[in-house]
Enzyme design. Structure first.
Site, PDB file in Angstrom:
ATOM      1  N   ASN A  79      43.645  34.835  34.583  1.00 41.32           N
ATOM      2  CA  ASN A  79      43.872  36.075  35.476  1.00 41.32           C
ATOM      3  C   ASN A  79      44.993  36.366  34.591  1.00 41.32           C
ATOM      4  OD1 ASN A  79      42.609  38.355  37.279  1.00 41.32           O
ATOM      5  ND2 ASN A  79      44.616  37.665  38.329  1.00 41.32           N
ATOM      6  N   CYS A  96      16.984  55.203  46.249  1.00 38.97           N
ATOM      7  CA  CYS A  96      16.403  56.460  46.777  1.00 38.97           C
ATOM      8  C   CYS A  96      16.443  56.150  48.123  1.00 38.97           C
ATOM      9  CB  CYS A  96      14.995  56.677  45.987  1.00 38.97           C
ATOM     10  SG  CYS A  96      14.359  58.202  47.022  1.00 38.97           S
ATOM     11  N   GLY A 109      39.690  37.663  35.640  1.00 35.36           N
ATOM     12  CA  GLY A 109      40.574  39.173  36.169  1.00 35.36           C
ATOM     13  C   GLY A 109      40.126  40.067  37.502  1.00 35.36           C
ATOM     14  N   CYS A 155      13.859  61.454  43.550  1.00 34.80           N
ATOM     15  CA  CYS A 155      13.907  60.606  42.794  1.00 34.80           C
ATOM     16  C   CYS A 155      12.145  60.142  42.240  1.00 34.80           C
ATOM     17  CB  CYS A 155      13.128  59.785  43.718  1.00 34.80           C
ATOM     18  SG  CYS A 155      11.582  57.795  44.028  1.00 34.80           S
ATOM     19  N   TYR A 177      31.204  58.685  41.757  1.00 33.31           N
ATOM     20  CA  TYR A 177      30.662  57.739  40.650  1.00 33.31           C
ATOM     21  C   TYR A 177      29.624  58.292  39.883  1.00 33.31           C
ATOM     22  CZ  TYR A 177      31.281  54.254  43.980  1.00 33.31           C
ATOM     23  OH  TYR A 177      31.850  54.198  45.494  1.00 33.31           O
ATOM     24  N   GLN A 235      31.574  40.980  40.080  1.00 33.10           N
ATOM     25  CA  GLN A 235      31.705  42.356  40.893  1.00 33.10           C
ATOM     26  C   GLN A 235      31.991  43.469  40.529  1.00 33.10           C
ATOM     27  OE1 GLN A 235      35.646  40.979  43.986  1.00 33.10           O
ATOM     28  NE2 GLN A 235      35.283  39.536  41.368  1.00 33.10           N
ATOM     29  N   ARG A 251      32.507  58.612  36.549  1.00 28.35           N
ATOM     30  CA  ARG A 251      32.292  56.476  36.528  1.00 28.35           C
ATOM     31  C   ARG A 251      31.434  56.663  35.742  1.00 28.35           C
ATOM     32  NH1 ARG A 251      33.569  52.885  40.434  1.00 28.35           N
ATOM     33  NH2 ARG A 251      33.867  51.672  39.206  1.00 28.35           N
ATOM     34  N   HIS A 301      28.442  43.724  43.886  1.00 30.76           N
ATOM     35  CA  HIS A 301      28.375  44.680  44.088  1.00 30.76           C
ATOM     36  C   HIS A 301      27.686  45.777  43.648  1.00 30.76           C
ATOM     37  CE1 HIS A 301      33.209  43.226  44.830  1.00 30.76           C
ATOM     38  NE2 HIS A 301      31.085  42.444  45.592  1.00 30.76           N
TER      39      HIS A 301
HETATM   40  P1  OAD Z   1      41.138  44.430  41.249  1.00 31.10           P
HETATM   41  O1  OAD Z   1      41.476  45.831  41.189  1.00 31.10           O
HETATM   42  O2  OAD Z   1      41.814  44.278  42.891  1.00 31.10           O
HETATM   43  O3  OAD Z   1      42.283  42.807  40.424  1.00 31.10           O
HETATM   44  C1  OAD Z   1      41.857  43.103  39.174  1.00 31.10           C
HETATM   45  C2  OAD Z   1      42.694  41.612  38.664  1.00 31.10           C
HETATM   46  O4  OAD Z   1      42.811  41.849  37.478  1.00 31.10           O
HETATM   47  C3  OAD Z   1      44.397  41.333  38.996  1.00 31.10           C
HETATM   48  O5  OAD Z   1      44.514  40.888  39.666  1.00 31.10           O
HETATM   49  C4  OAD Z   1      44.760  42.026  37.441  1.00 31.10           C
HETATM   50  O6  OAD Z   1      45.742  41.244  37.876  1.00 31.10           O
HETATM   51  C5  OAD Z   1      43.985  41.390  36.560  1.00 31.10           C
HETATM   52  N1  OAD Z   1      44.034  41.973  35.059  1.00 31.10           N
HETATM   53  C6  OAD Z   1      43.925  42.879  35.028  1.00 31.10           C
HETATM   54  N2  OAD Z   1      44.006  43.244  34.114  1.00 31.10           N
HETATM   55  C7  OAD Z   1      44.209  42.325  33.129  1.00 31.10           C
HETATM   56  C8  OAD Z   1      43.440  41.642  32.003  1.00 31.10           C
HETATM   57  N3  OAD Z   1      43.479  42.608  31.031  1.00 31.10           N
HETATM   58  N4  OAD Z   1      43.420  40.257  31.737  1.00 31.10           N
HETATM   59  C9  OAD Z   1      42.717  39.474  33.051  1.00 31.10           C
HETATM   60  N5  OAD Z   1      43.127  40.060  34.311  1.00 31.10           N
HETATM   61  C10 OAD Z   1      43.967  41.038  34.630  1.00 31.10           C
HETATM   62  O7  OAD Z   1      39.834  44.362  41.045  1.00 31.10           O
HETATM   63  P2  OAD Z   1      38.969  42.961  41.303  1.00 31.10           P
HETATM   64  O8  OAD Z   1      39.345  41.473  41.668  1.00 31.10           O
HETATM   65  O9  OAD Z   1      37.513  43.268  40.472  1.00 31.10           O
HETATM   66  O10 OAD Z   1      34.540  46.478  44.697  1.00 31.10           O
HETATM   67  O11 OAD Z   1      38.131  43.601  42.966  1.00 31.10           O
HETATM   68  C11 OAD Z   1      37.149  43.123  43.372  1.00 31.10           C
HETATM   69  C12 OAD Z   1      36.565  44.375  44.650  1.00 31.10           C
HETATM   70  O12 OAD Z   1      37.351  45.404  44.813  1.00 31.10           O
HETATM   71  C13 OAD Z   1      35.402  45.188  43.547  1.00 31.10           C
HETATM   72  O13 OAD Z   1      34.222  44.880  42.938  1.00 31.10           O
HETATM   73  C14 OAD Z   1      34.853  46.930  43.881  1.00 31.10           C
HETATM   74  C15 OAD Z   1      37.043  46.611  44.854  1.00 31.10           C
HETATM   75  O14 OAD Z   1      37.023  47.591  45.898  1.00 31.10           O
HETATM   76  C16 OAD Z   1      33.804  47.351  45.321  1.00 31.10           C
HETATM   77  O15 OAD Z   1      33.825  48.818  44.407  1.00 31.10           O
HETATM   78  C17 OAD Z   1      32.560  47.148  46.130  1.00 31.10           C
END
Ligand code: OAD
Length: 232
Positions: A201, A117, A176, A136, A56, A91, A59, A109
């Site tokens: 998407n 803390c 997305g 902290c 993290y 998210q 990131r 998220h």
């Molecule tokens: P994902 O990586 O699962 O999905 C990202 C989506 O964005 C995919 O369906 C891609 O096709 C789409 N995508 C990529 N580039 C794009 C663009 N330029 N324009 C539009 N769409 C695009 O990510 P999330 O759905 O956000 O959680 O994942 C959900 C959660 O899973 C995250 O919040 C994280 C992860 O594990 C935690 O860390 C708790």
């Protein structure tokens, strides 16, 4: 398009992809490079806190090298100019919506630029790396800070507020997100029948057939176009 009183926008990693932040599940995505069970569960943090903090920290540091893109900017403009209420439920743990100018943002998220803390429970803004001996600022306890991130197996934040927002929504837009992670993936089912639903998407998400409208392509192009439609 008609006028809406309450627009709720769910965003996922895809909206930040064009800013240079890697998504999770696309080819080459974050979860291909790191195993979830090594860095994104409470058990991983107990087993190897240094490794989880390093993941993290990296990131968080990467946030300073990226900027909001046209999709984030368009949503900020929508909030500023639309006559109804516009709320983003994200998210994402980055801060690109805020940096683009959105103010109604619910981080379900968690947030990279905050830590929590484990002694006093306070959530604290945090810019730099978290080290083993980081203290902290509120209760001064050393070594008890954790990322303010919802890990797998933990309950997402603001669930009650989000339920109320979905209850009130008359337009729901999902941008997305792959639709793989609940509860966010189920929001499209939670909204009322008369709520219009749109997915934007790169490819159809797992739940694409549940939406009234699906628009496929990059968020940086399709989101500004949708915002223009809503504001015209
Ligand atoms: P994902 O990586 O699962 O999905 C990202 C989506 O964005 C995919 O369906 C891609 O096709 C789409 N995508 C990529 N580039 C794009 C663009 N330029 N324009 C539009 N769409 C695009 O990510 P999330 O759905 O956000 O959680 O994942 C959900 C959660 O899973 C995250 O919040 C994280 C992860 O594990 C935690 O860390 C708790």
């Amino acid at each position: 398009m008609g006028t809406f009183s309450n627009i709720v926008i769910l965003t996922g990693a895809g909206i930040s992809a064009e800013s240079g932040i890697m998504t999770f599940r696309d080819a080459g995505g974050l979860w291909e490079q790191q195993r979830i069970e090594d860095v994104a569960t409470p058990e991983a943090f107990v087993r190897d806190p240094a490794r989880v903090q390093a993941f993290y920290n990296e990131r968080r540091a990467a946030l300073y090298t990226v900027a909001p893109n046209r999709a984030h900017e368009a949503l900020a403009r929508l909030e500023r100019e639309y006559p109804g209420t516009v709320t983003i439920v994200t998210q994402n743990v980055d801060d690109l919506h805020e940096r683009a100018g959105s103010s109604r943002v619910v981080h379900m998220h968690g947030e990279l630029r905050k830590v929590r803390c484990r002694m006093c429970g306070n959530v604290i803004e945090w810019e730099d790396d978290v080290e083993e001996d980081s203290g902290c600022p509120d209760c001064c306890t050393v070594g008890r800070l954790r990322p303010h991130i919802v890990w797998f197996g933990e309950v997402p934040l603001y669930i009650d507020e989000i339920s109320s927002l979905l209850e009130e929504a008359d337009l729901f837009i999902s941008i997305g997100t792959s639709g793989e992670v609940y509860p966010a993936a189920g929001f499209v089912i939670e909204v009322k029948e008369h709520t219009h639903t749109i997915e934007i998407n790169l490819e159809p998400s797992r739940g694409a057939s549940l939406f009234d409208e699906c628009r496929q392509g990059p968020a940086g192009i399709l989101v500004p176009a949708l915002v223009d439609e809503l504001l015209s």
